[in-house]
Design a protein around this motif. Structure first.
Motif, PDB file in Angstrom:
ATOM      1  N   ASP A  43       9.476  44.655  26.773  1.00 51.06           N
ATOM      2  CA  ASP A  43       9.528  45.599  27.892  1.00 51.06           C
ATOM      3  C   ASP A  43       8.310  46.522  27.783  1.00 51.06           C
ATOM      4  O   ASP A  43       8.132  47.206  26.778  1.00 51.06           O
ATOM      5  CB  ASP A  43      10.837  46.396  27.772  1.00 51.06           C
ATOM      6  N   PHE A  44       7.475  46.510  28.818  1.00 51.45           N
ATOM      7  CA  PHE A  44       6.227  47.264  28.762  1.00 51.45           C
ATOM      8  C   PHE A  44       6.431  48.688  29.259  1.00 51.45           C
ATOM      9  O   PHE A  44       7.299  48.950  30.087  1.00 51.45           O
ATOM     10  CB  PHE A  44       5.166  46.580  29.621  1.00 51.45           C
ATOM     11  N   SER A  45       5.586  49.580  28.799  1.00 50.40           N
ATOM     12  CA  SER A  45       5.698  50.957  29.296  1.00 50.40           C
ATOM     13  C   SER A  45       5.222  50.993  30.749  1.00 50.40           C
ATOM     14  O   SER A  45       4.287  50.279  31.119  1.00 50.40           O
ATOM     15  CB  SER A  45       4.908  51.925  28.428  1.00 50.40           C
ATOM     16  N   GLY A  46       5.887  51.809  31.545  1.00 51.53           N
ATOM     17  CA  GLY A  46       5.583  51.813  32.965  1.00 51.53           C
ATOM     18  C   GLY A  46       5.780  53.161  33.595  1.00 51.53           C
ATOM     19  O   GLY A  46       5.195  54.153  33.127  1.00 51.53           O
ATOM     20  N   ASN A  47       6.650  53.230  34.620  1.00 49.64           N
ATOM     21  CA  ASN A  47       6.754  54.486  35.377  1.00 49.64           C
ATOM     22  C   ASN A  47       7.738  55.488  34.762  1.00 49.64           C
ATOM     23  O   ASN A  47       7.957  56.550  35.310  1.00 49.64           O
ATOM     24  CB  ASN A  47       7.142  54.190  36.829  1.00 49.64           C
ATOM     25  N   ARG A  48       8.338  55.126  33.657  1.00 51.25           N
ATOM     26  CA  ARG A  48       9.193  56.022  32.877  1.00 51.25           C
ATOM     27  C   ARG A  48      10.451  56.478  33.619  1.00 51.25           C
ATOM     28  O   ARG A  48      10.987  57.538  33.338  1.00 51.25           O
ATOM     29  CB  ARG A  48       8.386  57.228  32.371  1.00 51.25           C
ATOM     30  N   GLN A  49      10.910  55.654  34.548  1.00 53.29           N
ATOM     31  CA  GLN A  49      12.205  55.975  35.175  1.00 53.29           C
ATOM     32  C   GLN A  49      13.353  55.547  34.259  1.00 53.29           C
ATOM     33  O   GLN A  49      14.418  56.148  34.260  1.00 53.29           O
ATOM     34  CB  GLN A  49      12.338  55.244  36.513  1.00 53.29           C
ATOM     35  N   TYR A  50      13.167  54.419  33.577  1.00 55.14           N
ATOM     36  CA  TYR A  50      14.133  53.893  32.606  1.00 55.14           C
ATOM     37  C   TYR A  50      15.508  53.621  33.207  1.00 55.14           C
ATOM     38  O   TYR A  50      16.533  53.841  32.561  1.00 55.14           O
ATOM     39  CB  TYR A  50      14.244  54.826  31.381  1.00 55.14           C
ATOM     40  N   ILE A  51      15.520  53.164  34.435  1.00 53.61           N
ATOM     41  CA  ILE A  51      16.819  52.886  35.066  1.00 53.61           C
ATOM     42  C   ILE A  51      17.485  51.678  34.405  1.00 53.61           C
ATOM     43  O   ILE A  51      18.650  51.739  33.994  1.00 53.61           O
ATOM     44  CB  ILE A  51      16.648  52.667  36.587  1.00 53.61           C
ATOM     45  N   SER A  52      16.721  50.581  34.270  1.00 55.40           N
ATOM     46  CA  SER A  52      17.316  49.380  33.654  1.00 55.40           C
ATOM     47  C   SER A  52      17.744  49.666  32.216  1.00 55.40           C
ATOM     48  O   SER A  52      18.848  49.291  31.801  1.00 55.40           O
ATOM     49  CB  SER A  52      16.321  48.215  33.672  1.00 55.40           C
ATOM     50  N   VAL A  53      16.874  50.328  31.462  1.00 57.49           N
ATOM     51  CA  VAL A  53      17.192  50.614  30.058  1.00 57.49           C
ATOM     52  C   VAL A  53      18.412  51.532  29.963  1.00 57.49           C
ATOM     53  O   VAL A  53      19.334  51.287  29.175  1.00 57.49           O
ATOM     54  CB  VAL A  53      15.971  51.259  29.354  1.00 57.49           C
TER      55      VAL A  53
END
Ligand SMILES: Cc1cc2nc3c(=O)[nH]c(=O)nc-3n(C[C@H](O)[C@H](O)[C@H](O)COP(=O)(O)O)c2cc1C
Length: 203
Positions: free
Chosen positions: A89-99
């Motif tokens: 899982d790559f760093s991205g927009n930092r919403q972290y909804i799936s996680v």
């Protein structure tokens, strides 16, 4: 295998609609399928390893379904064994909804499309989030060495069921790479549609 899929997807409510709409008898054989044993074959493995994206459904703690697109280099969704797949899982927009959803409910649903081949594969499973500092060896197996994105964690999925869907209504679409391959081939025919994805009764 079909039985594992039916056990998850054919809830009492779904069965009631099938009965009402007259299709229940056709799907009884799926419920009663050969076995509940689930194992990805070389066919599914090759299909999964050829993808450059998929859609992932998770469940929020408020019960809402949530779908996110995941993309990466071809083969970034790894098949570790017949019951285990996963990705970095790559760093991205930092919403972290799936996680955040997966921390509360490990159930996950993947939808894998092959537009040129008009095939689609659904996978249900349970996901475990892999910490990159405490399980570096596993992260290394999930990584794609030449992909520049920064890995934040791994997502390891135990496959509970899968199901191929029919090719109907899938418009063939081609990535730039696939188009270039066709041009290099002298604009030959697209890859022939393989039957497996379209063999089942499921829409
Ligand atoms: C700089 C950047 C790079 C990203 N790279 C990827 C990527 O390689 N693959 C991918 O699926 N999403 C990528 N994303 C999207 C993010 O990972 C996105 O935050 C994530 O999919 C959101 O997940 P969520 O909707 O579950 O919160 C990227 C986003 C940003 C801002």
């Amino acid at each position: 295998m079909a039985r594992a899929f039916a056990k998850i997807a054919f809830t009492p409510g779904v069965q009631a609609v099938q009965t009402r709409m007259g299709s229940r008898h056709a799907y009884r054989s799926v419920d009663m399928g050969e076995s509940e044993a689930v194992a990805l074959t070389s066919f599914e493995t090759e299909f999964i390893r050829s993808r450059d994206s998929f859609y992932q459904g998770t469940v929020g703690e408020n019960g809402w379904p949530y779908v996110q697109h995941r993309g990466g280099p071809i083969g970034f969704l790894k098949v570790l064994d017949a019951r285990t797949i996963g990705y970095a899982d790559f760093s991205g927009n930092r919403q972290y909804i799936s996680v955040g959803n997966l921390e509360g409910d490990a159930r996950v649903s993947l939808f894998l499309m092959d537009y040129p081949g008009q095939r689609r594969l659904k996978i249900w499973g349970h996901a475990r989030l892999i910490d990159k500092d405490s399980e570096p060896a596993l992260i290394a197996r999930l990584a794609s060495p030449d992909y520049p994105a920064r890995i934040e964690r791994g997502v390891l999925i135990t496959v509970d069921a899968f199901d191929w869907n029919c090719p109907k209504f899938i418009t063939p679409r081609f990535t730039e790479r696939e188009l270039n391959a066709l041009v290099d081939d002298g604009l030959g025919q697209p890859a022939p549609r393989r039957q497996r994805g379209g063999a089942g009764p499921h829409g």
